[in-house]
Structures are given as C-alpha cells and as structure tokens.
Design an enzyme around this catalytic site. Structure first.
Site, PDB file in Angstrom:
ATOM      1  N   HIS A   1       0.083  11.181  -1.736  1.00 54.67           N
ATOM      2  CA  HIS A   1      -1.265  10.882  -1.244  1.00 54.67           C
ATOM      3  C   HIS A   1      -2.055  12.135  -0.902  1.00 54.67           C
ATOM      4  O   HIS A   1      -3.201  12.290  -1.310  1.00 54.67           O
ATOM      5  CB  HIS A   1      -1.171   9.974  -0.016  1.00 54.67           C
ATOM      6  CG  HIS A   1      -2.501   9.614   0.565  1.00 54.67           C
ATOM      7  ND1 HIS A   1      -3.174  10.427   1.462  1.00 54.67           N
ATOM      8  CD2 HIS A   1      -3.305   8.541   0.363  1.00 54.67           C
ATOM      9  CE1 HIS A   1      -4.324   9.855   1.780  1.00 54.67           C
ATOM     10  NE2 HIS A   1      -4.426   8.710   1.135  1.00 54.67           N
TER      11      HIS A   1
ATOM     12  N   HIS B   1       0.834  -1.204   0.000  1.00 55.84           N
ATOM     13  CA  HIS B   1       0.000   0.000   0.000  1.00 55.84           C
ATOM     14  C   HIS B   1       0.874   1.262   0.000  1.00 55.84           C
ATOM     15  O   HIS B   1       1.863   1.324   0.714  1.00 55.84           O
ATOM     16  CB  HIS B   1      -0.890  -0.033   1.247  1.00 55.84           C
ATOM     17  CG  HIS B   1      -1.850   1.093   1.360  1.00 55.84           C
ATOM     18  ND1 HIS B   1      -1.971   1.873   2.476  1.00 55.84           N
ATOM     19  CD2 HIS B   1      -2.765   1.553   0.472  1.00 55.84           C
ATOM     20  CE1 HIS B   1      -2.926   2.768   2.294  1.00 55.84           C
ATOM     21  NE2 HIS B   1      -3.423   2.606   1.078  1.00 55.84           N
TER      22      HIS B   1
HETATM   23  O1  G3P Z   1      -6.409   2.293  -3.158  1.00 61.29           O
HETATM   24  C1  G3P Z   1      -6.646   1.796  -1.894  1.00 61.29           C
HETATM   25  C2  G3P Z   1      -6.281   2.782  -0.807  1.00 61.29           C
HETATM   26  O2  G3P Z   1      -5.021   3.316  -1.092  1.00 61.29           O
HETATM   27  C3  G3P Z   1      -7.279   3.888  -0.670  1.00 61.29           C
HETATM   28  O3  G3P Z   1      -7.004   4.717   0.414  1.00 61.29           O
HETATM   29  O4  G3P Z   1      -6.400   6.940   1.256  1.00 61.29           O
HETATM   30  O5  G3P Z   1      -4.720   5.113   1.286  1.00 61.29           O
HETATM   31  O6  G3P Z   1      -5.374   6.143  -0.881  1.00 61.29           O
HETATM   32  P1  G3P Z   1      -5.812   5.760   0.506  1.00 61.29           P
HETATM   33 MG    MG Z   2      -4.274   4.919  -2.276  1.00 55.29          MG
END
Ligand code: G3P
Ligand code: MG
Length: 247
Positions: A53, A11
């Site tokens: 992000h 992630h």
């Molecule tokens: O794409 C899945 C996840 O990354 C969504 O949440 O806020 O971490 O981008 P975020």
């Molecule tokens: Mg994400």
C-alpha cells in the site's frame, strides 16, 4: 463477460486479521467465505508489480526506504508480518483464480510512476487472468493509470476510485468506460448516490468496519463495501449471491 459483484470485499488482502496485502490475507478472506478481495499494486525497483500500500516499507515490513527503489532480491527477503513475504501480483492472481475470488486490483503508482505502473499492471493482469471464470476489476485513484489500462487492456473491467466523488464523475465514467465507482464512505452525499443509481452505476465504498454503517450504506443504495473487519461480515459473505453486471 459478466462481472458478479459481491457485497463485501476484503480490503488490502485480508483486512486487519492478517498482514495486509499478503497471500495469507487472501487465503484467510477465502476461508471466511469472502468472494472478493481488494489489494494494492505498486512497482518494485526492478519494475515487478507487487502487493503493497505505502510508497515506503516501514509501516508494513521490516524494511526501510522506498518500494520503487528496492531491488526484488531485497524486497522479497523482507518480512511483511508473521513471516509473510511481499507477494508478486502473479502470486496473488494465481491464488484468486484458485479460490474463484473476484480481485479488485488497485493500481497504486508511486508518485511519478503512473504510466509505467499502469502499463505493467494492465498487461500482466490481462495475461494472468486469461480464461479465468471470475475476471478482475481494475481501479485507481490515478485517472491517468485508468486511462492507460483502458487503452492497453480494454476488455478488463475498470472502476474509478475517488476520495470524494467529483462533480464531473459522469463524464469521467464515460470517458474511461468504467463500470463501477469506488469512493470513501465518509464523503458520499445522498444526491450524488441518487444520481449514480439513476445511471445504474454500482457504488463501492471504503473502508467500512462497522456492521451498522454497512447496513445503512446498503439501505441507501451502495452496492458493496471494502472492509478490514473480515470477522464482522464472515457470516454474511457466503449467503449473498451478488449483483450481475453486464460488461
Ligand atoms: O480501493 C479502495 C481502497 O483500498 C482505497 O484506499 O488507501 O486503502 O488503498 P486505500
Ligand atoms: Mg486500496
């Protein structure tokens, strides 16, 4: 084109073991055996797609202000952690191709930049992954962005991304010709998951940083999880062969 769907996605690039959304993070994910990586893509003030992000720079860099107002010359001089720079999408694409990683490119438009971001990202992804063995998966919380990507780069696979799966998910999946559904693991109801499975739609859940929770989600029928804890799942990543999705 077949989309191999690994079970674990690193992630935000490399999760929490490396600075998020950096090339160091992607390299670490590959070294630990991950076969898929998710990262967030936003436009700089010069319209360059970059991995970051937040709409603002403060949390992940030594910069101050809004990403969408920052010229490239200043943006790329910032430290995104441990001396890493904010990467361009093109650099992340090259690295994913080099390592054979499946890239989940999350289109993350700053507010008001949905169309522009989706257009630039879809066009670039289409070119950057031309002829690649492992094709990327586009996703976004912005359905407008997914729709634009569908129109501009129809051959690219798309996933819909939700905090909570809406009641009209089936219509949206069909309308946007999406192949996967991504959602927050905390809000995924059993009846929704059963209906998704009946429709043969793979469900990918974020953000799962606990082995027991991952096991429970897989047992319920979730296909893949996004994790920040690359260390917890490293031993399992290389062993798992993944589902094959027709596309
Ligand atoms: O794409 C899945 C996840 O990354 C969504 O949440 O806020 O971490 O981008 P975020
Ligand atoms: Mg994400």
């Amino acid at each position: 084109m077949e989309l191999p769907l690994p079970r674990w996605f690193a992630h935000r690039g490399g999760g929490s073991l490396a600075p998020e959304n950096t090339l160091a993070g992607i390299r670490l994910a590959a070294r630990l055996g991950y076969r898929a990586v998710e990262f967030d893509v936003m436009l700089s003030g010069d319209g360059t797609p970059v991995l970051i992000h937040d709409e603002t720079l403060e949390r992940t860099t030594n910069g101050v202000g809004r990403v969408c107002e920052m010229p490239d010359a200043e943006l790329f001089a910032l430290d995104a952690g441990h001396g890493e720079r904010i990467p361009r999408l093109a650099e992340a694409a090259a690295l994913c191709r080099q390592y054979g990683l499946l890239a989940n490119v999350e289109i993350k438009p700053a507010g008001g930049f949905e169309r522009q971001t989706a257009e630039v990202v879809a066009r670039q992804v289409d070119v950057l992954w031309q002829g690649a063995e492992v094709m990327p998966l586009l996703s976004s919380f912005s359905l407008e962005a997914v729709e634009i990507a569908r129109d501009l780069a129809p051959a690219l696979s798309r996933g819909l991304l939700f905090e909570r799966v809406p009641v009209d998910w089936q219509q949206e999946m069909q309308r946007l010709q999406a192949v996967t559904l991504h959602c927050n693991a905390l809000h995924l109801a059993d009846d929704t998951l059963v209906a998704l499975k009946e429709s043969a739609i793979p469900v990918l859940c974020y953000t799962v940083n606990d082995t027991e929770r991952a096991r429970a989600l897989f047992a319920r029928g979730v296909s893949a999880v996004f994790t920040d804890r690359l260390d917890l799942f490293a031993s399992e990543t290389s062993a798992y062969k993944g589902l094959q999705l027709g596309g």
